[in-house]
Design a protein around this motif. Structure first.
Motif, short mmCIF file in Angstrom:
data_model
loop_
_atom_site.label_atom_id
_atom_site.label_comp_id
_atom_site.label_asym_id
_atom_site.label_seq_id
_atom_site.Cartn_x
_atom_site.Cartn_y
_atom_site.Cartn_z
N GLY A 180 -11.82 59.69 -49.39
CA GLY A 180 -11.09 60.94 -49.13
C GLY A 180 -9.96 60.77 -48.13
O GLY A 180 -9.61 61.72 -47.42
N ILE A 181 -9.37 59.58 -48.07
CA ILE A 181 -8.31 59.28 -47.10
C ILE A 181 -6.94 59.53 -47.74
O ILE A 181 -6.67 59.05 -48.84
N ILE A 182 -6.09 60.27 -47.05
CA ILE A 182 -4.74 60.54 -47.52
C ILE A 182 -3.91 59.26 -47.44
O ILE A 182 -4.02 58.48 -46.49
N VAL A 183 -3.06 59.04 -48.44
CA VAL A 183 -2.15 57.90 -48.45
C VAL A 183 -0.85 58.28 -47.76
O VAL A 183 -0.11 59.15 -48.23
N LYS A 184 -0.59 57.67 -46.61
CA LYS A 184 0.69 57.84 -45.92
C LYS A 184 1.70 56.93 -46.63
O LYS A 184 1.86 55.76 -46.29
N ASP A 505 -3.03 59.32 -60.83
CA ASP A 505 -2.38 60.61 -60.73
C ASP A 505 -2.15 60.87 -59.25
O ASP A 505 -2.96 60.47 -58.42
N ILE A 506 -1.06 61.54 -58.92
CA ILE A 506 -0.74 61.75 -57.52
C ILE A 506 -0.38 63.22 -57.27
O ILE A 506 0.15 63.90 -58.14
N ASP A 507 -0.71 63.70 -56.07
CA ASP A 507 -0.34 65.05 -55.64
C ASP A 507 0.12 64.99 -54.19
O ASP A 507 -0.47 64.26 -53.37
N LEU A 508 1.14 65.77 -53.87
CA LEU A 508 1.54 65.90 -52.47
C LEU A 508 0.49 66.69 -51.71
O LEU A 508 -0.06 67.67 -52.24
N VAL A 509 0.21 66.27 -50.50
CA VAL A 509 -0.72 67.02 -49.66
C VAL A 509 -0.18 68.42 -49.43
O VAL A 509 -0.91 69.41 -49.53
N ASP A 510 1.10 68.53 -49.15
CA ASP A 510 1.77 69.83 -49.02
C ASP A 510 2.72 69.99 -50.20
O ASP A 510 3.84 69.48 -50.19
N LYS A 511 2.27 70.70 -51.22
CA LYS A 511 3.04 70.80 -52.45
C LYS A 511 4.33 71.60 -52.27
O LYS A 511 5.25 71.49 -53.09
N ASN A 512 4.41 72.40 -51.23
CA ASN A 512 5.60 73.22 -51.00
C ASN A 512 6.59 72.57 -50.02
O ASN A 512 7.60 73.19 -49.67
N SER A 513 6.30 71.38 -49.60
CA SER A 513 7.15 70.74 -48.59
C SER A 513 8.46 70.29 -49.19
O SER A 513 8.57 70.02 -50.39
N ARG A 524 14.94 57.36 -43.83
CA ARG A 524 13.54 56.97 -43.99
C ARG A 524 12.67 58.22 -44.13
O ARG A 524 12.53 58.98 -43.17
N PRO A 525 12.09 58.46 -45.31
CA PRO A 525 11.22 59.62 -45.48
C PRO A 525 10.01 59.54 -44.55
O PRO A 525 9.46 58.46 -44.33
N VAL A 526 9.61 60.69 -44.00
CA VAL A 526 8.52 60.69 -43.02
C VAL A 526 7.35 61.59 -43.43
O VAL A 526 6.35 61.63 -42.73
N ASN A 527 7.46 62.31 -44.55
CA ASN A 527 6.39 63.26 -44.89
C ASN A 527 5.90 63.11 -46.33
O ASN A 527 5.52 64.08 -46.97
N VAL A 528 5.91 61.87 -46.83
CA VAL A 528 5.41 61.65 -48.19
C VAL A 528 3.92 61.30 -48.09
O VAL A 528 3.53 60.13 -48.11
N ASP A 529 3.09 62.33 -47.95
CA ASP A 529 1.64 62.18 -47.85
C ASP A 529 1.01 62.58 -49.17
O ASP A 529 1.27 63.68 -49.69
N LEU A 530 0.16 61.71 -49.73
CA LEU A 530 -0.33 61.90 -51.10
C LEU A 530 -1.85 61.89 -51.18
O LEU A 530 -2.52 61.20 -50.43
N TYR A 531 -2.36 62.68 -52.15
CA TYR A 531 -3.72 62.51 -52.65
C TYR A 531 -3.62 61.60 -53.89
O TYR A 531 -2.83 61.86 -54.79
N ILE A 532 -4.41 60.54 -53.90
CA ILE A 532 -4.41 59.60 -55.01
C ILE A 532 -5.69 59.77 -55.82
O ILE A 532 -6.78 59.83 -55.26
#
Length: 536
Positions: A180-184, A505-513, A524-532
């Protein structure tokens, strides 16, 4: 001169040194603005102040500043850093004057930037590729770089290596998924880029991705992969610092860098970093040359970039690279400068572009699924597709996705060039050796040239590519000084994206970001946090 007259009068009237200092400063400021307002061909732009120019209006984010200036001053304006004039253009017809000629002999804009003492201090003014102002040296280095990184044999090996390292990362991600670890994502792309570029260039295995995974401290889960480059991680961090230092050294005058508190310490840090990188690269080249010399001629050596450069024009030349009448082996210094370009150009841009691409395809599920459909169509399977160099030409939609991501938010928002003679823009004379920035972000988001530019739509690069306004989209530049690593970069990105859509399949942690970035020469992008999630 006004300044001399005032000083002489003060000495005659009264020997008051404090008054002399104050009036000297005042006279300098008056003289500065007299020259500024009476200068011919003065473009629209923010009012500079002496010594600092427009630094206070620019702040830390040059990208945001030039966008703001564009909104106020239009497609052609100027700004100052210190006393140095910089021109910004944001129209295709103006961009064509800068980028349109592919011939070295015919283009006026053969220089990457205007002359800079800071660039010379970094050792880039007469060496390497990116900022080299010695055209003969630059042309030789550029051709060696392009030929060593564009041959089918090299690219096939690069695909194999990239695939292997991608597979390793995906095994880590599957473990993270279960935990359950988010991918930074941006961190992983930086590590991926490091492992691929450094290992491909030198043959020395880097373990940045393994180290990143081990740093998560998941109980009972450790990567067994070990890097063989003793100072590898420190070197990678130093390359990112080196890339940051380029714009700093170009923009700030020596006086500001060497005398203003705070800036002075940054200047020292950057120069110390330069020395450390040069020493490390010289050691690598020296050790590899000795290794090759001690290898019997009947035994092959790997087709790494470093080996290709060392063996060029020797009895064991791997690729028989031909550069006109240049028929001697490269010196260690020449190899070091080219190798440095591999790292400075390859680590930052490709990794950050992949982060931007992944952010947008995570936001647009329909695009992600179309990419997967293309992989299935080209390879016939999603289970470990057989990636070949020849098959990459068929990945038209994935290529369109990459281009659309670059269009919406370029990793390099603007690129600089300087002319070797005066140039006329809209009736204004731009003096020779003035840095002219092309604002790629404004160009590629202008509704005059791109319908509904705010909409992420890769299909525009399939259906409307031929009708696009020329010079409205320059993802790798154009002409004589276009990006020499384009082919290698596209291979790296296609390899990763094929593997990604086939596996997860991938989803943004904050889909509205919305995308957020840090400006450090590259964005350099700093907020591409994903659920894998592993594809079912």
């Amino acid at each position: 001169m006004l300044l001399d007259v005032i000083i002489k009068l003060l000495y005659i009237i009264k020997n008051n040194y404090f008054t002399i200092i104050i009036l000297t400063i005042v006279s300098y400021v008056i003289n500065y603005y007299i020259q500024y307002f009476t200068r011919q061909s003065k473009l629209p732009g923010p009012l500079p102040i002496p010594i600092f120019g427009n630094l206070f209006q620019i702040g830390e984010d040059l990208v945001a500043a030039v966008d703001k200036f564009h909104g106020k001053y239009g497609d052609l304006y100027e700004f100052y850093v210190g006393n140095k004039r910089n021109v910004v253009i944001s129209r295709p017809d103006l961009a064509e004057k800068v980028w349109g000629t592919t011939s070295i002999k015919n283009t006026k804009f053969i220089m990457r930037t205007s002359y800079s003492v800071g660039v010379d201090e970094l050792g880039l003014g007469t060496k390497g590729i990116v900022l080299n102002r010695n055209i003969e040296s630059w042309n030789i280095n550029r051709k060696f770089f392009i030929q060593s990184t564009s041959t089918p044999s090299f690219l096939r090996e690069a695909i194999k290596l990239s695939s292997k390292i991608n597979d390793e990362i995906f095994e880590y991600w599957k473990i993270m998924e279960k935990e359950g670890i988010i991918v930074k994502f941006s961190e992983w792309m930086n590590a991926l880029g490091t492992d691929i570029v450094v290992t491909t260039a030198t043959g020395k295995r880097m373990s940045s991705t393994a180290d990143l995974f081990n740093g998560l401290n998941i109980e009972g889960k450790k990567s067994e992969i070990k890097g063989i480059w003793k100072n590898g991680l420190k070197f990678t961090e130093s390359i990112y610092v080196y890339n940051e230092s380029m714009m700093f050294m170009m923009l700030f005058s020596p006086f500001i860098r060497r005398n203003i508190p705070g800036i002075k310490s940054i200047n020292k840090k950057f120069l110390n970093n330069r020395d450390w990188i040069n020493n490390e690269l010289e050691t690598i080249v020296h050790e590899k040359r000795k290794e090759i010399e001690n290898t019997p001629l009947d035994q092959p050596v790997e087709s790494t970039i470093l080996n290709l450069l060392i063996t060029t024009n020797t009895e064991r030349d791997l690729n028989k690279i031909s550069i006109g009448k240049f028929d001697r082996p490269l010196t260690d210094d020449e190899i070091t400068s080219i190798l440095r370009e591999v790292f400075t150009g390859g680590l930052d841009t490709t990794s950050n572009t992949l982060s931007f691409v992944t952010f947008y395809i995570a936001k647009h599920r329909n695009v992600y699924l179309k990419m997967r459909d293309e992989v299935l169509k080209v390879y016939g399977t999603l289970e470990n597709p057989n990636l070949t160099f020849e098959s990459y030409e068929k990945l038209k939609y994935i290529e369109a996705v990459i281009y659309e991501s670059i269009r919406v938010f370029p990793t390099l928002s603007f690129m600089a060039r300087a002319a070797v003679e005066d140039v006329e823009f809209d009736g204004y004379i731009i003096k020779a050796d003035t840095t002219v920035y092309t604002n790629l972000k404004i160009l590629s988001n202008n509704p005059k040239y791109f319908k509904n530019p705010e909409i992420f739509n890769p299909d525009r690069f399939l259906n409307d590519k031929e009708s696009m306004e020329k010079f409205s989209f320059l993802p790798f530049g154009y002409g004589a000084r276009m990006c020499p690593g384009k082919v290698w970069a596209m291979v790296q990105m296609k390899t990763f994206l094929v593997k990604l859509v086939s596996t997860f399949d991938i989803d943004l942690v904050d889909k509205n970001s919305e995308i957020k970035y840090k400006y450090a020469t590259a964005n350099r992008p700093v907020n591409v946090d994903l659920y894998i999630k592993t594809r079912k």
